[in-house]
Design a protein around this motif. Structure first.
Motif, PDB file in Angstrom:
ATOM      1  N   GLN A 139       0.821  -1.199   0.000  1.00  0.00           N
ATOM      2  CA  GLN A 139       0.000   0.000   0.000  1.00  0.00           C
ATOM      3  C   GLN A 139       0.858   1.254   0.000  1.00  0.00           C
ATOM      4  OE1 GLN A 139      -2.682  -0.159   3.298  1.00  0.00           O
ATOM      5  NE2 GLN A 139      -4.026  -1.678   2.362  1.00  0.00           N
ATOM      6  N   ASN A 140       1.952   1.210   0.719  1.00  0.00           N
ATOM      7  CA  ASN A 140       2.814   2.382   0.845  1.00  0.00           C
ATOM      8  C   ASN A 140       3.877   2.446  -0.244  1.00  0.00           C
ATOM      9  OD1 ASN A 140       1.542   3.303   3.181  1.00  0.00           O
ATOM     10  ND2 ASN A 140       2.792   1.985   4.473  1.00  0.00           N
ATOM     11  N   LYS A 141       3.823   1.494  -1.193  1.00  0.00           N
ATOM     12  CA  LYS A 141       4.838   1.448  -2.244  1.00  0.00           C
ATOM     13  C   LYS A 141       4.476   2.450  -3.337  1.00  0.00           C
ATOM     14  CE  LYS A 141       7.622  -1.946  -4.704  1.00  0.00           C
ATOM     15  NZ  LYS A 141       7.752  -3.366  -5.090  1.00  0.00           N
TER      16      LYS A 141
ATOM     17  N   THR B 191       1.564  11.401   3.037  1.00  0.00           N
ATOM     18  CA  THR B 191       0.672  10.708   3.965  1.00  0.00           C
ATOM     19  C   THR B 191       0.193  11.679   5.033  1.00  0.00           C
ATOM     20  OG1 THR B 191       1.842   8.612   3.619  1.00  0.00           O
ATOM     21  CG2 THR B 191       0.448   8.785   5.571  1.00  0.00           C
ATOM     22  N   LEU B 192      -1.122  11.729   5.211  1.00  0.00           N
ATOM     23  CA  LEU B 192      -1.738  12.600   6.216  1.00  0.00           C
ATOM     24  C   LEU B 192      -2.257  11.747   7.365  1.00  0.00           C
ATOM     25  CD1 LEU B 192      -3.871  14.920   3.876  1.00  0.00           C
ATOM     26  CD2 LEU B 192      -1.516  15.273   4.656  1.00  0.00           C
TER      27      LEU B 192
ATOM     28  N   ILE C  94      -4.612   9.320   3.014  1.00  0.00           N
ATOM     29  CA  ILE C  94      -5.286   9.926   4.166  1.00  0.00           C
ATOM     30  C   ILE C  94      -5.575   8.835   5.192  1.00  0.00           C
ATOM     31  CG2 ILE C  94      -7.254  11.291   4.927  1.00  0.00           C
ATOM     32  CD1 ILE C  94      -7.557  12.266   2.045  1.00  0.00           C
ATOM     33  N   LYS C  95      -5.061   9.028   6.415  1.00  0.00           N
ATOM     34  CA  LYS C  95      -5.225   8.032   7.471  1.00  0.00           C
ATOM     35  C   LYS C  95      -5.842   8.677   8.713  1.00  0.00           C
ATOM     36  CE  LYS C  95      -1.347   5.119   5.985  1.00  0.00           C
ATOM     37  NZ  LYS C  95      -0.123   4.391   6.416  1.00  0.00           N
TER      38      LYS C  95
ATOM     39  N   ASP D 254      -6.802   2.793   6.756  1.00  0.00           N
ATOM     40  CA  ASP D 254      -6.678   2.748   8.208  1.00  0.00           C
ATOM     41  C   ASP D 254      -5.258   3.099   8.625  1.00  0.00           C
ATOM     42  OD1 ASP D 254      -9.312   1.949   8.442  1.00  0.00           O
ATOM     43  OD2 ASP D 254      -8.806  -0.188   8.326  1.00  0.00           O
ATOM     44  N   VAL D 255      -5.151   3.588   9.833  1.00  0.00           N
ATOM     45  CA  VAL D 255      -3.836   3.922  10.377  1.00  0.00           C
ATOM     46  C   VAL D 255      -3.073   2.633  10.668  1.00  0.00           C
ATOM     47  CG1 VAL D 255      -2.626   5.006  12.301  1.00  0.00           C
ATOM     48  CG2 VAL D 255      -4.657   6.081  11.348  1.00  0.00           C
TER      49      VAL D 255
END
Length: 213
Positions: free
Chosen positions: A68-70, A78-79, A162-163, A192-193
């Motif tokens: 997901q973060n790739k 990222t917020l 957005i988290k 989700d965070v």
């Protein structure tokens, strides 16, 4: 139609006084009301709900947090939406070992909006030019929407993740989404965070509290 009914005192010989009672028949008004209702239903255009396009993440459970973060580091933002209207962010891939990589901003125009406009300056400029062309009738509304969508989803545009935390409010999320529209951000998701993000927030708060002691 109104009906007039006369009633007099038949027993009184010398009395010439007559009493009149009026009864209004409203039955024809029912048909008239139905015709008016039908007319307005057919001739009045219903208001269209205002919708906002949101790119939601896949529901595939096989997708890991790393996947997901790739996102390309130079384009990712990222917020983290936290309690008390606090807003934190980091650019690129997260550095969970260094809480100083987390930065704080606000939902104001000189906060989040300034950051987004800086990262999406080229797209914002192109979108403004397309809207001006539409105002001059150089392109149609459909062409304008199509080209704006292509600009927003371009390769060099940022991706915003957005988290919202459990301590944030619904208003915080709405404010963040509003900024996506204002700043012509076409690629953004709500997820989700992650556990690492929560640890990063906790360390940030601990470090801030220690600095104020």
């Amino acid at each position: 139609m109104a009906e007039i009914q006369e009633s007099g005192d038949k027993k009184g010989k010398g009395s010439k006084q007559k009493k009149m009672s009026i009864r209004v028949d409203f039955t024809p008004m029912v048909d008239m009301n139905m015709l008016l209702i039908t007319f307005f239903m057919l001739c009045t255009s219903l208001s269209k709900p205002q919708t906002m396009e949101i790119s939601m993440p896949s529901n595939d459970k096989n997708i890991t947090e790393e996947q997901q973060n790739k996102v390309k580091a130079s384009q990712a933002l990222t917020l983290l939406l936290d309690a008390d209207n606090k807003l934190y962010y980091y650019e690129g891939e997260p550095d969970y070992d260094n809480y100083a990589s987390l930065k704080e901003t606000t939902y104001e125009a000189d906060g989040l909006r300034k950051i987004l406009l800086r990262k999406n300056a080229d797209a914002v400029k192109k979108v403004r030019e397309l809207k001006e062309k539409k105002a001059r009738l150089e392109i149609t509304e459909e062409e304008c929407k199509k080209q704006i969508a292509e600009v927003k989803s371009g390769k060099n545009t940022p991706t915003v993740i957005i988290k919202p935390t459990d301590r944030s409010t619904y208003k915080n999320l709405v404010d963040a989404l509003d900024e996506m529209q204002i700043c012509s951000i076409g690629k953004y998701v709500i997820v989700d965070v992650a556990e690492g993000d929560q640890v990063l927030l906790d360390h940030y708060h601990q470090g801030s509290d220690a600095a104020h002691v």
